[in-house]
Design an enzyme around this catalytic site. Sequence first.
Site, mmCIF file in Angstrom:
data_model
loop_
_atom_site.group_PDB
_atom_site.id
_atom_site.type_symbol
_atom_site.label_atom_id
_atom_site.label_comp_id
_atom_site.label_asym_id
_atom_site.label_seq_id
_atom_site.Cartn_x
_atom_site.Cartn_y
_atom_site.Cartn_z
ATOM 1 C CE1 TYR A 132 -3.295 -2.947 0.967
ATOM 2 C CE2 TYR A 132 -4.517 -1.329 1.146
ATOM 3 C CZ TYR A 132 -4.534 -2.500 1.167
ATOM 4 O OH TYR A 132 -5.468 -3.132 1.210
ATOM 5 C CE LYS A 179 3.232 -17.640 -0.325
ATOM 6 N NZ LYS A 179 2.884 -19.079 -0.320
ATOM 7 C CG ASP A 212 -0.216 -20.859 1.273
ATOM 8 O OD1 ASP A 212 0.371 -20.386 2.430
ATOM 9 O OD2 ASP A 212 0.431 -21.189 0.212
ATOM 10 C CG ASP A 236 -7.547 -5.577 2.676
ATOM 11 O OD1 ASP A 236 -8.448 -5.052 3.407
ATOM 12 O OD2 ASP A 236 -7.745 -5.591 1.387
ATOM 13 C CG ASP A 240 -13.097 -8.464 4.224
ATOM 14 O OD1 ASP A 240 -12.736 -7.373 4.852
ATOM 15 O OD2 ASP A 240 -13.739 -8.151 3.112
HETATM 16 C C1 IPM Z 1 -10.161 -1.930 4.506
HETATM 17 C C2 IPM Z 1 -10.433 -1.796 2.875
HETATM 18 C C3 IPM Z 1 -9.224 -0.587 2.399
HETATM 19 C C4 IPM Z 1 -8.152 -1.346 2.530
HETATM 20 C C5 IPM Z 1 -9.707 -0.140 0.995
HETATM 21 C C6 IPM Z 1 -11.037 0.598 0.860
HETATM 22 C C7 IPM Z 1 -8.578 0.820 0.424
HETATM 23 O O1 IPM Z 1 -10.511 -2.713 2.329
HETATM 24 O O2 IPM Z 1 -10.153 -0.912 5.202
HETATM 25 O O3 IPM Z 1 -10.141 -2.852 4.749
HETATM 26 O O4 IPM Z 1 -7.694 -2.105 1.553
HETATM 27 O O5 IPM Z 1 -7.327 -1.204 3.501
HETATM 28 MN MN MN Z 2 -10.742 -4.468 3.475
#
Ligand code: IPM
Ligand code: MN
Length: 341
Positions: A132, A179, A212, A236, A240
């Site tokens: 990033y 990784k 992975d 990230d 999720d």
């Molecule tokens: C998060 C989101 C952000 C990220 C995006 C919107 C840039 O997915 O906060 O997890 O990748 O950090």
């Molecule tokens: Mn995210």
Amino acid sequence: MSRVAVIPGDGIGPEVTEQALGTVASLGLDIEFDVLDHVNASTFLRTGSALSDADFRRVARGDSALLGAVGDPRVTSPEYARGVLLRLRSGLDLYVNQRPARLPHDDLSPLRDPAKRGIDCIVVRENTEGLYSGVGGALHVASGHEVAIDTEISTARGVSRIIDHAFGIARRSVCMVDKSNAVPSGGALWQRTWRSIADRHPDVVSWHLYADVAAMRLVSDPGEFDVIVTNNSFGDVLSDLAAEVAGGLGTAASINLNPGSGFALCEPVHGSAPAIVGTGTANPIGAILSAALLVGHLGHPAEAEAIRAAVDRAIAAGRRTPDLGGSLSTQQAGDAVRAEL
Ligand code: IPM
Ligand code: MN
Ligand code: NAD
């Protein structure tokens, strides 16, 4: 008194932020909110500016911040999310992105084996470098032989401070995820740093997984994780994944933090969910639990715990939005939490 800047943002961001603010307001704490509702995709489309310097300073002047979500189908350029969210994370040096995933009720788990559902882990994501960083560029754009480079940056300072933080908050164990079997330079730095910090914490169980396999294990046996520490992009994705096994993305909260300055930006893990915006069905729990992280960070741990307990009771009573199998609206789900509170 604490001053908190609020960026409701786009899509369902304003809808879930309203519930988070209403929940904090019901506690009667000495917290003043400064709402920047002009920071959104429409402003970006009109002016080309994602977050003006004046607005950045306005956020930075406060003690902490709360964000709904940024992102809009009309905006395809990454400059918008980079300009708001990543600018705040990097500009305020919020190098810790802490994303707890705790299953609030057994029937929300997609796991078949009840013995594996004791899910209560925290993804600690490095928040200021990695893929990033924005270091890179493109050559021969759209010529048919384009070259695109995004450099994954790992610095000794960045890696050590995030791993230090992970060991500092561990309750049982720290799992370092990388990784290093495929990514040589950054992988070696993460490995070396992790081993030397682990040596200083003999009381914490320290273990390692490749990214992975970590994804696989988060699905097959999520209960075995306590703190997971990893780089920006793995963090990230894994946050999720952890959110979904812990009851659903709509319930997941996060805090972006600089432990030194004390500034925190709290936000749900989910995005602006354009498909459900305006339907009144967005789950406000991720935003409400993010407000709980904010309240705890501002020095009110009992109130933060009270919000979390109220969320658990509302969910247990079946007071849920459609993503959790219920039929409540965003407003009704927020009211249900406040009634429990
Ligand atoms: C998060 C989101 C952000 C990220 C995006 C919107 C840039 O997915 O906060 O997890 O990748 O950090
Ligand atoms: Mn995210
Ligand atoms: P998303 O998180 O917005 O949605 C993913 C899925 O989860 C969708 O099916 C959505 O309907 C559902 N969902 C998300 N939040 C929910 C909630 N509170 N209640 C019920 N269902 C919910 O991810 P996406 O679709 O990939 O991204 C949409 C936009 O949001 C994009 O512009 C993306 O860049 C942005 N985004 C922003 C953030 C952030 O501000 N922190 C995080 C992720 C994505």
